[in-house]
Design a protein around this motif. Structure first.
Motif, PDB file in Angstrom:
ATOM      1  N   PHE A 249     -39.630  44.224 -32.857  1.00 23.91           N
ATOM      2  CA  PHE A 249     -39.718  43.227 -33.929  1.00 23.91           C
ATOM      3  C   PHE A 249     -38.351  42.988 -34.583  1.00 23.91           C
ATOM      4  CE2 PHE A 249     -44.112  44.839 -33.671  1.00 23.91           C
ATOM      5  CZ  PHE A 249     -44.749  43.643 -33.381  1.00 23.91           C
ATOM      6  N   TYR A 250     -37.478  43.965 -34.534  1.00 22.98           N
ATOM      7  CA  TYR A 250     -36.123  43.784 -35.034  1.00 22.98           C
ATOM      8  C   TYR A 250     -35.386  42.734 -34.200  1.00 22.98           C
ATOM      9  CZ  TYR A 250     -31.219  44.844 -36.070  1.00 22.98           C
ATOM     10  OH  TYR A 250     -29.886  44.747 -36.405  1.00 22.98           O
ATOM     11  N   LYS A 251     -35.494  42.837 -32.871  1.00 22.73           N
ATOM     12  CA  LYS A 251     -34.868  41.857 -31.984  1.00 22.73           C
ATOM     13  C   LYS A 251     -35.512  40.482 -32.139  1.00 22.73           C
ATOM     14  CE  LYS A 251     -31.569  44.015 -29.847  1.00 22.73           C
ATOM     15  NZ  LYS A 251     -30.168  43.526 -29.987  1.00 22.73           N
ATOM     16  N   LYS A 252     -36.832  40.504 -32.348  1.00 22.19           N
ATOM     17  CA  LYS A 252     -37.553  39.244 -32.527  1.00 22.19           C
ATOM     18  C   LYS A 252     -37.084  38.539 -33.801  1.00 22.19           C
ATOM     19  CE  LYS A 252     -42.278  37.428 -32.311  1.00 22.19           C
ATOM     20  NZ  LYS A 252     -43.713  37.778 -32.259  1.00 22.19           N
ATOM     21  N   GLN A 253     -36.835  39.330 -34.864  1.00 21.15           N
ATOM     22  CA  GLN A 253     -36.346  38.753 -36.114  1.00 21.15           C
ATOM     23  C   GLN A 253     -34.921  38.227 -35.952  1.00 21.15           C
ATOM     24  OE1 GLN A 253     -38.197  38.309 -38.784  1.00 21.15           O
ATOM     25  NE2 GLN A 253     -36.573  37.394 -40.031  1.00 21.15           N
ATOM     26  N   GLN A 254     -34.118  38.893 -35.131  1.00 21.79           N
ATOM     27  CA  GLN A 254     -32.759  38.421 -34.881  1.00 21.79           C
ATOM     28  C   GLN A 254     -32.743  37.062 -34.182  1.00 21.79           C
ATOM     29  OE1 GLN A 254     -30.919  41.738 -32.777  1.00 21.79           O
ATOM     30  NE2 GLN A 254     -29.679  42.239 -34.612  1.00 21.79           N
ATOM     31  N   GLY A 255     -33.814  36.806 -33.435  1.00 24.72           N
ATOM     32  CA  GLY A 255     -33.919  35.505 -32.792  1.00 24.72           C
ATOM     33  C   GLY A 255     -34.227  34.397 -33.781  1.00 24.72           C
ATOM     34  N   ILE A 256     -34.703  34.775 -34.969  1.00 23.65           N
ATOM     35  CA  ILE A 256     -35.052  33.798 -35.996  1.00 23.65           C
ATOM     36  C   ILE A 256     -33.889  33.588 -36.959  1.00 23.65           C
ATOM     37  CG2 ILE A 256     -36.639  33.291 -37.896  1.00 23.65           C
ATOM     38  CD1 ILE A 256     -38.731  34.977 -36.428  1.00 23.65           C
ATOM     39  N   GLU A 257     -33.220  34.688 -37.364  1.00 20.57           N
ATOM     40  CA  GLU A 257     -32.096  34.594 -38.289  1.00 20.57           C
ATOM     41  C   GLU A 257     -30.957  35.498 -37.807  1.00 20.57           C
ATOM     42  OE1 GLU A 257     -32.653  36.542 -42.130  1.00 20.57           O
ATOM     43  OE2 GLU A 257     -34.633  37.208 -41.413  1.00 20.57           O
ATOM     44  N   GLU A 258     -29.761  35.214 -38.296  1.00 24.02           N
ATOM     45  CA  GLU A 258     -28.592  35.943 -37.804  1.00 24.02           C
ATOM     46  C   GLU A 258     -28.417  37.286 -38.518  1.00 24.02           C
ATOM     47  OE1 GLU A 258     -25.075  33.614 -37.992  1.00 24.02           O
ATOM     48  OE2 GLU A 258     -25.835  32.053 -36.638  1.00 24.02           O
ATOM     49  N   ASN A 259     -28.323  37.276 -39.820  1.00 19.72           N
ATOM     50  CA  ASN A 259     -28.086  38.502 -40.582  1.00 19.72           C
ATOM     51  C   ASN A 259     -29.421  39.159 -40.966  1.00 19.72           C
ATOM     52  OD1 ASN A 259     -25.275  38.052 -40.526  1.00 19.72           O
ATOM     53  ND2 ASN A 259     -25.478  36.629 -42.279  1.00 19.72           N
ATOM     54  N   VAL A 260     -29.817  40.117 -40.151  1.00 18.38           N
ATOM     55  CA  VAL A 260     -31.093  40.815 -40.377  1.00 18.38           C
ATOM     56  C   VAL A 260     -30.801  42.193 -40.962  1.00 18.38           C
ATOM     57  CG1 VAL A 260     -33.199  41.681 -39.322  1.00 18.38           C
ATOM     58  CG2 VAL A 260     -32.130  39.586 -38.449  1.00 18.38           C
ATOM     59  N   ASP A 261     -31.495  42.535 -42.050  1.00 15.43           N
ATOM     60  CA  ASP A 261     -31.367  43.870 -42.654  1.00 15.43           C
ATOM     61  C   ASP A 261     -32.146  44.865 -41.798  1.00 15.43           C
ATOM     62  OD1 ASP A 261     -31.027  46.078 -44.211  1.00 15.43           O
ATOM     63  OD2 ASP A 261     -32.284  45.378 -45.871  1.00 15.43           O
ATOM     64  N   GLN A 262     -31.416  45.721 -41.090  1.00 17.87           N
ATOM     65  CA  GLN A 262     -32.063  46.665 -40.158  1.00 17.87           C
ATOM     66  C   GLN A 262     -32.951  47.666 -40.890  1.00 17.87           C
ATOM     67  OE1 GLN A 262     -29.344  48.572 -37.490  1.00 17.87           O
ATOM     68  NE2 GLN A 262     -30.919  49.751 -36.456  1.00 17.87           N
ATOM     69  N   LYS A 263     -32.626  47.995 -42.129  1.00 18.79           N
ATOM     70  CA  LYS A 263     -33.417  48.979 -42.874  1.00 18.79           C
ATOM     71  C   LYS A 263     -34.865  48.538 -43.060  1.00 18.79           C
ATOM     72  CE  LYS A 263     -29.622  51.085 -45.453  1.00 18.79           C
ATOM     73  NZ  LYS A 263     -29.077  51.405 -46.794  1.00 18.79           N
ATOM     74  N   ALA A 264     -35.092  47.222 -43.088  1.00 15.69           N
ATOM     75  CA  ALA A 264     -36.461  46.720 -43.233  1.00 15.69           C
ATOM     76  C   ALA A 264     -37.295  47.020 -42.004  1.00 15.69           C
ATOM     77  CB  ALA A 264     -36.432  45.222 -43.504  1.00 15.69           C
ATOM     78  N   PHE A 265     -36.637  47.353 -40.900  1.00 15.76           N
ATOM     79  CA  PHE A 265     -37.344  47.620 -39.647  1.00 15.76           C
ATOM     80  C   PHE A 265     -37.249  49.099 -39.252  1.00 15.76           C
ATOM     81  CE2 PHE A 265     -36.369  43.160 -39.685  1.00 15.76           C
ATOM     82  CZ  PHE A 265     -37.474  42.552 -39.113  1.00 15.76           C
ATOM     83  N   GLN A 266     -36.815  49.960 -40.186  1.00 13.95           N
ATOM     84  CA  GLN A 266     -36.684  51.386 -39.903  1.00 13.95           C
ATOM     85  C   GLN A 266     -37.843  52.173 -40.509  1.00 13.95           C
ATOM     86  OE1 GLN A 266     -32.842  52.584 -41.399  1.00 13.95           O
ATOM     87  NE2 GLN A 266     -31.928  52.558 -39.355  1.00 13.95           N
ATOM     88  N   TYR A 267     -38.223  53.242 -39.803  1.00 18.47           N
ATOM     89  CA  TYR A 267     -39.204  54.180 -40.355  1.00 18.47           C
ATOM     90  C   TYR A 267     -38.559  54.944 -41.507  1.00 18.47           C
ATOM     91  CZ  TYR A 267     -42.403  53.400 -36.437  1.00 18.47           C
ATOM     92  OH  TYR A 267     -43.278  52.841 -35.543  1.00 18.47           O
ATOM     93  N   PRO A 268     -39.366  55.381 -42.478  1.00 16.64           N
ATOM     94  CA  PRO A 268     -38.793  56.027 -43.679  1.00 16.64           C
ATOM     95  C   PRO A 268     -38.256  57.433 -43.432  1.00 16.64           C
ATOM     96  CG  PRO A 268     -41.193  56.046 -43.786  1.00 16.64           C
ATOM     97  CD  PRO A 268     -40.833  55.217 -42.588  1.00 16.64           C
ATOM     98  N   GLY A 269     -38.655  58.055 -42.308  1.00 20.36           N
ATOM     99  CA  GLY A 269     -38.210  59.425 -42.063  1.00 20.36           C
ATOM    100  C   GLY A 269     -39.080  60.425 -42.819  1.00 20.36           C
ATOM    101  N   PRO A 270     -38.624  61.668 -42.918  1.00 25.75           N
ATOM    102  CA  PRO A 270     -37.330  62.194 -42.504  1.00 25.75           C
ATOM    103  C   PRO A 270     -37.225  62.401 -40.995  1.00 25.75           C
ATOM    104  CG  PRO A 270     -38.706  63.985 -43.296  1.00 25.75           C
ATOM    105  CD  PRO A 270     -39.498  62.719 -43.519  1.00 25.75           C
ATOM    106  N   ILE A 271     -36.012  62.769 -40.562  1.00 21.30           N
ATOM    107  CA  ILE A 271     -35.824  63.064 -39.142  1.00 21.30           C
ATOM    108  C   ILE A 271     -36.368  64.462 -38.866  1.00 21.30           C
ATOM    109  CG2 ILE A 271     -33.829  61.530 -38.930  1.00 21.30           C
ATOM    110  CD1 ILE A 271     -32.027  63.964 -39.176  1.00 21.30           C
TER     111      ILE A 271
END
Length: 678
Positions: free
Chosen positions: A576-598
């Motif tokens: 979905f991160y790549k899919k969002q990049q196809g819609i807009e250029e500057n995508v905030d990756q944190k919105a597509f990250q799991y909260p963790g912890p590692i």
């Protein structure tokens, strides 16, 4: 602000450890018996290892318990029996004779002189019979004192008669006389004679108590400066008694006066050193436990319980000190943590108890050997037979060790204390209490044992049944991940059962929206097609948070919830991160990250790798050995490049082993065969 709170938390955690440390030291010293410690160690049958010993103080040589018991038994066996004399019985007998003969002569033709003769003979016989007294019961001992006129005088073995013998004596006397009415007189005398000497149990027992109270508990004195034993001389029976007497006297004097505070100080320093070693071990080799105050408290509580139980037994009856099931300690710690920590804590606890138990070398040796056997034999305690077998071996070690020490001390089998075998068996039976104790500790401290993990791994449990009904694809995925993770954990020596249970529950959050996950979609309709990528990513990411909520609601242990929190770490929902990049250029990756912890342990790292590999493997078409090899390498390489394993105590070598296992398992899943030439 965040750093400040972190510092406050860290200092608060450290302050609690200091508090726990000082309280534990204080309680252990408080539990100790109030007595000093003799500065020499010695054993019967062993050479005296120190310089020539001269008596440092005046003291008495104490008798052993056996010697005192033998003296008491001898006094009881040779006690003097006291009998009381009732003078009124003789007068009563005479009155009866006079009355009976008067009634008889009133109806007969005997002259007055004949009547007087018969009466006088009868009275003389009575006086003769009662000269020493007639005993109610024939005495069973030869030591007899007769209390007569408030005076006790001894009687020989032949100086008494009982009622049957008295009647026989009457017949003998009358048979030698030619008086008239002989038979009438015999009948009258038989009727009149009664026992007038009675056994007095109260006076006898009182006299015995007085004799027993006079028993001396010592046998001789040793004056200050007297030579006791030379260096290298074997400690034999007599010297052993003298040394034990000196030890008791020395310790009792040492504890008095101002020495009290010095002894307390000495005990405090030694106990403090032992507990410092425990903290250093935890900090250096078990940092994850050291950081967890709950687990540190659990360890200290167990040590305090063992010290309290043992010192309580020493104060009451040190002969039964082995009743305390000290091997419960390594059993429980191995069950919740690991074998090395269990043995280390057990050894430290035994060293602490060595200050107060009798025969400290023997005690420390037996307990450490029993602890080692416990660690080596106790495994998979959720299998009941294993616990019984382990306890049987522990009991056998105690018995064999006791035999060996007895032979060394006594040189024979004659004086074996068979009651100690019962003590060792009772110790074994109490060790079986480890099983319910584990359950109690789980509830109090929130820990997880293998028994609980076994229960949680049951796929018929309520939560897993619900997952199977609502999200069958996810349930099947979880089973596959559990199999992969368990196999990998076994290869690198991680906790395989913990990994398996974590894998079974790691995706329970998908139950809330099962159709939004491909493994549960049974039609070609995909609900994500109608949603923007950000919203789809949020639904996917939220299955972690929702899973944690479901787990807490169903009271899953925190160690299992850790797998739910970390199985995606801080990775990105890449599709979905790549899919969002196809819609807009500057995508905030944190919105597509799991909260963790590692992941922060081997087990959670294994689950992350197994979960990612199993999920992605569904996209493989016509897999071959080469494809699977490259596929696994790519997945795990991506996780490593994303720094997902920085906090997990897992090595590169172990990661390579895990990759090898995953490749092999995927090969088996896809039933790959060797391609034969045409």
């Amino acid at each position: 602000m965040g750093k400040t709170l972190d510092n406050v938390y860290k200092h608060q955690s450290l302050a609690y450890k200091y508090f726990l440390y000082f309280v534990s030291v204080g309680l252990i010293v408080f539990f100790f018996p109030k007595g000093g410690k003799f500065k020499y160690e010695f054993q019967k049958g062993k050479p005296w290892q120190y310089e020539n010993l001269y008596a440092p103080i005046d003291f008495s040589i104490k008798k052993t318990e056996d010697e005192i018991a033998n003296e008491k038994q001898s006094l009881s066996d040779n006690k003097i029996d006291y009998y009381t004399f009732d003078a009124s019985i003789q007068e009563k007998a005479k009155a009866t004779i006079q009355k009976e003969l008067k009634a008889f002569f009133g109806q007969s033709n005997y002259s007055a002189s004949q009547q007087n003769e018969v009466l006088n003979i009868g009275l003389e016989v009575i006086d003769s019979i009662y000269a020493l007294g007639v005993f109610q019961n024939k005495p069973t001992t030869s030591s007899i004192l007769l209390i007569k006129n408030n005076e006790a005088r001894p009687l020989g073995s032949g100086n008494y008669i009982d009622l049957p013998k008295a009647k026989k004596e009457i017949s003998n006397i009358l048979s030698q006389s030619n008086i008239p009415a002989k038979e009438i007189l015999r009948t009258t005398l038989f009727k009149a004679v009664e026992a007038n000497v009675f056994y007095d149990e109260a006076i006898t027992e009182k006299a015995l108590e007085e004799e027993l109270s006079k028993i001396s508990f010592t046998r001789g004195d040793v004056s200050e400066g007297r030579f006791i034993i030379a260096k290298g001389e074997v400690v034999e029976a007599e010297n052993f008694k003298i040394l034990n007497s000196l030890k008791e006297e020395y310790e009792s004097e040492l504890w008095g006066g101002n020495n009290y505070y010095y002894i307390i100080l000495g005990y405090t320093i030694l106990v403090a050193l032992v507990l410092v070693m425990l903290f250093l071990f935890l900090k250096r080799y078990r940092s994850e436990i050291f950081k967890n105050n709950n687990k540190v408290t659990f360890i200290f509580v167990n040590i305090l319980l063992m010290v309290f139980a043992t010192t309580l037994m020493v104060k009451n009856n040190d002969s039964y000190v082995y009743v305390v099931p000290l091997c419960i300690l390594p059993l429980i710690l191995k069950n919740f943590f690991d074998a090395r920590l269990g043995l280390f804590v057990h050894v430290l606890t035994v060293l602490i108890l060595g200050f107060v138990v009798p025969n400290s070398f023997e005690y420390i040796f037996l307990q450490i050997i029993a602890g080692i056997v416990t660690i080596l034999t106790a495994s998979e305690l959720y299998k009941r037979a294993n616990l019984f077998i382990s306890v049987g071996q522990i009991t056998l070690i105690y018995i064999i060790g006791y035999f060996a020490f007895h032979i060394i001390h006594e040189g024979n089998f004659e004086s074996i204390e068979w009651v100690l075998f019962g003590v060792f068996i009772l110790n074994g039976l109490l060790t079986l209490f480890a099983q319910p104790l584990i359950y109690i500790y789980e509830k109090i401290f929130g820990l997880v044992s293998d028994v609980s993990l076994l229960e949680l791994s049951d796929t018929n449990s309520k939560l897993l049944k619900e997952l199977s009904d609502k999200a069958p694809g996810t349930f099947h995925h979880s089973l596959q991940v559990a199999n992969l993770a368990e196999a990998a954990a076994n290869e690198i020596g991680a906790n395989a059962m913990l990994v398996r249970v974590g894998a079974l529950y790691h995706d329970i959050g998908k139950m809330n929206n099962p159709t939004f996950f491909t493994e549960n979609q049974i039609t070609s309709v995909n609900p994500h097609d109608d949603l923007p990528p950000k919203e789809s990513a949020k639904i996917i990411i939220d299955h972690v948070i929702e899973g944690i909520e479901i787990a807490r609601k169903n009271k899953l242990p925190d160690r299992i919830i850790d797998f739910l929190r970390t199985h995606h770490g801080t990775t990105t929902v890449f599709y979905f991160y790549k899919k969002q990049q196809g819609i807009e250029e500057n995508v905030d990756q944190k919105a597509f990250q799991y909260p963790g912890p590692i992941p922060f342990s081997k087990e959670t790292a294994i689950l992350m790798m197994s979960d990612a590999v199993e999920a992605a493997s569904k996209s493989l078409k016509n897999p071959t050995y080469l494809i699977i090899d490259e596929f696994v390498e790519k997945i795990i390489r991506g996780q490593m490049q994303a720094n997902q394993f920085l906090n997990a105590n897992i090595t590169l070598k172990e990661i390579e082993v895990i990759k090898k296992v995953l490749k092999q398992k995927l090969t088996n899943i896809y039933h790959l065969r060797v391609e034969y030439p045409e």
